[in-house]
Design a protein around this motif. Sequence first.
Motif, short mmCIF file in Angstrom:
data_model
loop_
_atom_site.label_atom_id
_atom_site.label_comp_id
_atom_site.label_asym_id
_atom_site.label_seq_id
_atom_site.Cartn_x
_atom_site.Cartn_y
_atom_site.Cartn_z
N LYS A 1 -25.02 -17.81 -27.36
CA LYS A 1 -25.38 -16.55 -26.64
C LYS A 1 -24.53 -15.58 -27.30
O LYS A 1 -23.35 -15.67 -27.54
CB LYS A 1 -25.21 -16.62 -25.31
CG LYS A 1 -26.22 -17.49 -24.43
CD LYS A 1 -26.00 -17.28 -23.08
CE LYS A 1 -26.13 -16.11 -22.42
NZ LYS A 1 -25.70 -15.82 -20.74
N PRO A 2 -24.89 -14.20 -27.67
CA PRO A 2 -24.32 -13.14 -27.86
C PRO A 2 -23.20 -12.94 -26.93
O PRO A 2 -23.39 -13.12 -25.61
CB PRO A 2 -25.18 -11.97 -28.12
CG PRO A 2 -26.51 -12.48 -28.23
CD PRO A 2 -26.45 -13.97 -27.45
N PHE A 3 -21.97 -12.12 -27.30
CA PHE A 3 -21.22 -11.75 -26.47
C PHE A 3 -21.17 -10.08 -26.35
O PHE A 3 -21.23 -9.45 -27.43
CB PHE A 3 -19.62 -11.91 -26.88
CG PHE A 3 -18.51 -12.03 -25.95
CD1 PHE A 3 -18.28 -12.95 -25.32
CD2 PHE A 3 -18.05 -10.62 -25.45
CE1 PHE A 3 -17.27 -12.88 -24.05
CE2 PHE A 3 -17.14 -10.50 -24.57
CZ PHE A 3 -16.68 -11.88 -23.75
N ARG A 4 -21.61 -9.62 -25.23
CA ARG A 4 -22.00 -8.27 -25.10
C ARG A 4 -20.62 -7.31 -24.60
O ARG A 4 -20.13 -7.76 -23.80
CB ARG A 4 -23.14 -8.06 -24.08
CG ARG A 4 -24.19 -9.04 -24.67
CD ARG A 4 -25.54 -8.49 -23.78
NE ARG A 4 -26.70 -9.24 -24.10
CZ ARG A 4 -27.53 -9.17 -25.41
NH1 ARG A 4 -26.86 -8.26 -26.24
NH2 ARG A 4 -28.30 -10.04 -25.55
N ASN B 1 -23.12 -8.43 -37.25
CA ASN B 1 -22.62 -7.76 -36.23
C ASN B 1 -22.40 -6.23 -36.70
O ASN B 1 -22.68 -5.49 -35.88
CB ASN B 1 -21.27 -8.55 -35.71
CG ASN B 1 -21.83 -9.94 -35.08
OD1 ASN B 1 -22.79 -9.90 -34.46
ND2 ASN B 1 -20.77 -10.71 -35.10
N GLN C 1 -19.72 -2.86 -24.57
CA GLN C 1 -20.28 -1.69 -24.12
C GLN C 1 -21.16 -0.98 -25.24
O GLN C 1 -22.29 -0.65 -25.10
CB GLN C 1 -19.40 -0.66 -23.46
CG GLN C 1 -18.88 -1.08 -22.20
CD GLN C 1 -17.74 -0.01 -21.63
OE1 GLN C 1 -17.96 1.03 -21.89
NE2 GLN C 1 -16.73 -0.41 -20.88
N SER D 1 -24.33 -2.58 -35.31
CA SER D 1 -23.23 -1.76 -34.45
C SER D 1 -23.52 -0.25 -34.81
O SER D 1 -24.10 0.16 -35.96
CB SER D 1 -21.86 -2.18 -34.72
OG SER D 1 -21.17 -1.68 -35.93
N ASP E 1 -22.75 -11.42 -32.09
CA ASP E 1 -23.52 -12.73 -32.36
C ASP E 1 -22.32 -13.83 -32.71
O ASP E 1 -21.48 -13.43 -33.46
CB ASP E 1 -24.55 -12.68 -33.39
CG ASP E 1 -25.85 -11.88 -32.70
OD1 ASP E 1 -25.93 -12.07 -31.45
OD2 ASP E 1 -26.80 -11.18 -33.49
N ASP F 1 -22.81 -5.69 -29.72
CA ASP F 1 -22.75 -7.12 -29.40
C ASP F 1 -22.30 -7.73 -30.61
O ASP F 1 -22.11 -7.33 -31.63
CB ASP F 1 -24.14 -7.60 -29.16
CG ASP F 1 -25.03 -6.76 -27.98
OD1 ASP F 1 -24.05 -6.37 -27.24
OD2 ASP F 1 -26.36 -6.78 -27.99
#
Length: 234
Positions: A2-5, A78, A7, A82, A12, A10
């Motif tokens: 799962k991606p780490f989110r 990533n 604000q 962004s 990947d 994210d």
Amino acid sequence: MKPFRFQQFDIDQSSDVFRVGTDAVLLGALSNVVNAKQILEVGTGTGIISLMLAQRNPNANILAIDINSEAVNVSQNNFSNSPFFDRIKSRLQDFKNFETEEKFDLIISNPPYFEINTSEKDILARQRLELDFSDLVKKSRQLLSDEGLFSVIIPIDSEKEFTQIGLSNNLFLQRKVIIKGIKTAEPKRVVLEYSFKKLETIIENFVIEKSPRVYSDEYLELTKDFHLFNKKPL
């Protein structure tokens, strides 16, 4: 995986790349990035530290390097996804062999710090197999601008060794942030910032959790612009 989110971006992740961890978040949030226009991250992994620095300093251009091709692929993806895609890039590069005429205002790393051992887990990211402290410091000295900072996070019991290597390369400890995982525990990590200037070292203390699984107020404040908080640690 799962991606780490966060604000504004994210992360990947990949099973072949060292995952997002508290050390990286602390280094990305605590390091002095105010005057850094050109930044080099050594061993970027997923790219989390570079992304945090890009968010904190809108004037910074960042080059993130890694010896692991999968880390370069993951971090570049990533970066591209962004808001900071035009100021940040990833490159496959062995730091020991990195040659450039450019000087950097900030060189930053969450380096491998375990001695070489039999563990198969995240070998390049965790063990001093391809990059030991001496190599990291010597090369950083060559690439650092006259007013630049060299910033790392390492185990606190490695601080004396690291600082001695710094002194032998004319890099002097400017700031030390002693980090406790929990208020009642002994400190395990330290953020260190070095420069070419001989100044009195600024010493700070930082606590991640005020009680088990409950973030401290200082950690909440430090990372308020990054985490999507549920008020509990990772």
